[in-house]
Scaffold this active site. Sequence first.
Site, mmCIF file in Angstrom:
data_model
loop_
_atom_site.group_PDB
_atom_site.id
_atom_site.type_symbol
_atom_site.label_atom_id
_atom_site.label_comp_id
_atom_site.label_asym_id
_atom_site.label_seq_id
_atom_site.Cartn_x
_atom_site.Cartn_y
_atom_site.Cartn_z
ATOM 1 C CG ASN A 1 -1.968 -0.659 1.193
ATOM 2 O OD1 ASN A 1 -2.934 -1.269 0.023
ATOM 3 N ND2 ASN A 1 -2.099 -1.942 2.599
ATOM 4 C CB SER B 1 -8.797 -1.129 1.839
ATOM 5 O OG SER B 1 -10.954 -1.679 2.797
ATOM 6 C CE LYS C 1 -3.981 0.476 4.369
ATOM 7 N NZ LYS C 1 -5.107 0.818 5.457
ATOM 8 C CG HIS D 1 -7.177 2.079 1.121
ATOM 9 N ND1 HIS D 1 -5.461 1.054 0.461
ATOM 10 C CD2 HIS D 1 -8.050 1.739 1.586
ATOM 11 C CE1 HIS D 1 -5.523 0.822 1.600
ATOM 12 N NE2 HIS D 1 -7.005 0.614 2.189
ATOM 13 C CG ASP E 1 -10.791 4.188 6.770
ATOM 14 O OD1 ASP E 1 -9.946 4.906 6.594
ATOM 15 O OD2 ASP E 1 -10.813 3.627 7.313
ATOM 16 C CG HIS F 1 -10.450 -1.982 6.489
ATOM 17 N ND1 HIS F 1 -10.346 -2.229 8.041
ATOM 18 C CD2 HIS F 1 -9.838 -1.878 6.104
ATOM 19 C CE1 HIS F 1 -9.377 -2.289 8.102
ATOM 20 N NE2 HIS F 1 -8.248 -2.840 6.972
ATOM 21 C CD GLU G 1 -13.398 1.906 3.353
ATOM 22 O OE1 GLU G 1 -12.137 1.810 2.678
ATOM 23 O OE2 GLU G 1 -13.430 0.820 4.080
HETATM 24 C C1 LIG Z 1 -5.628 -0.316 6.157
HETATM 25 C C2 LIG Z 1 -6.798 0.001 6.783
HETATM 26 C C3 LIG Z 1 -6.836 0.637 7.751
HETATM 27 C C4 LIG Z 1 -6.109 0.340 9.243
HETATM 28 O O1 LIG Z 1 -5.391 1.405 9.332
HETATM 29 P P1 LIG Z 1 -3.826 0.791 9.656
HETATM 30 O O2 LIG Z 1 -3.035 1.611 9.811
HETATM 31 O O3 LIG Z 1 -3.429 -0.246 8.948
HETATM 32 O O4 LIG Z 1 -4.114 0.080 11.545
HETATM 33 C C5 LIG Z 1 -8.811 1.578 8.533
HETATM 34 N N1 LIG Z 1 -9.510 1.645 6.703
HETATM 35 C C6 LIG Z 1 -9.017 1.251 5.990
HETATM 36 C C7 LIG Z 1 -9.519 1.241 4.779
HETATM 37 C C8 LIG Z 1 -8.172 0.556 5.967
HETATM 38 O O5 LIG Z 1 -7.755 0.863 4.978
#
Ligand SMILES: *Cc1c(COP(=O)(O)O)cnc(C)c1O
Length: 385
Positions: free
Chosen positions: A47, A179, A236, A207, A204, A133, A175
């Site tokens: 990522n 993801s 990421k 990405h 969130d 997620h 999101e």
């Molecule tokens: C990767 C991810 C997370 C978790 O984040 P980390 O910092 O890896 O724990 C949370 N939400 C989404 C949408 C993700 O892709």
Amino acid sequence: MTWQQKIDDALTARRRADAWRQRYAVTQGAGRWLQADGRQYLNFSSNDYLGLSHHPQIVCAWQQGAERFGVGSGGSGHVSGYSVAHQALEEELAQWLGYSRALLFISGFAANQAVIAALMGKEDRIVADRLSHASLLEAASLSPAVLRRFTHNDSQHLERLLTAPCPGQQLVVTEGVFSMDGDSAPLADIHAVAEQQGAWLLVDDAHGIGVCGEEGRGSCSRQQVKPELLVVTFGKGFGVSGAAILCSDNVADYLLQFARHLIYSTSMPPAQAQALRAALAVIRSREGDERREKLTMLIRRFRAGMNTPDLTLAHSDSAIQPLIVGDNHKALQLAQALRQQGCWVTAIRPPTVPTGTARLRITLTQAHEAQDIDSLLEVLHGTGQ
Ligand SMILES: *Cc1c(COP(=O)(O)O)cnc(C)c1O
């Protein structure tokens, strides 16, 4: 049933369903190459979208930070673990994204757990996109609040769910860039619907942050939406790790009082905060623009090369380009075939994605060169996929 049987049954079921998960100890896993088993593979599964995990300025900032602050923070932020480095990073993030406050977390997983646990009570309702997620959906199902899921990216379905009577507060969860699918949420529609119903929106943008929008401000900035709660993660596009929640002053004060993941957990090392400040500076700079432009070019090249009748890609203009295969076994075989030909791609299977939608999750990074994309295309076409 004994303990032994309980564990064995679960493991057997996993194996039978071709859903067994396995780790590989890599010598290097982020960036253009993945090194494992004494071999070098083109890496289409990290990522590290902007190739920042090995950026010299960021590595140097971490090293200098460790010399100045030591390797650990020494405690929770509420005790002695909140340093001037954390404070500076929080201020820079808030200013960059146009929020009053930013609060740092150890990971995106922790940030999502913390915010949902702290805000949601049993009178309340969470209305989440079905494909959110695992960290969001798990937090929501552990929470005493009622969880409803709306059809992926369907703001009309969201509206219907929100209009059902609710004795408490409602939180809409989605999101920015999904993801496992790489597509984007219609954030403006979703925010408008939420606002109309008096609900708050949590986006969130794990990405999207750093990777899209002006100065890398992410999906919300690109769609000109300012959710009440914005979660950004640094594992990421930033190429590091950690996360932050962007919010208003009083929500930040509230989380500092009630978010247990902040209170009862050691804060990130200050050296990491220094590395993140350096990553942020790169992301905001002209160099950041160049990195984003190169990534866009590589994404276009890949999609153009996949545009044949026998190959169907999901609709995605992000660095995440899933090739939906359907069957678990077939997805594993395909990942194995690609690996044998030097391309490292991960097969993603249920329960990470819905049943019957096993896929190769191909991720591109700015660290790739055009010829790497061409190699992948050649291998993919060769497998009959
Ligand atoms: C990767 C991810 C997370 C978790 O984040 P980390 O910092 O890896 O724990 C949370 N939400 C989404 C949408 C993700 O892709």
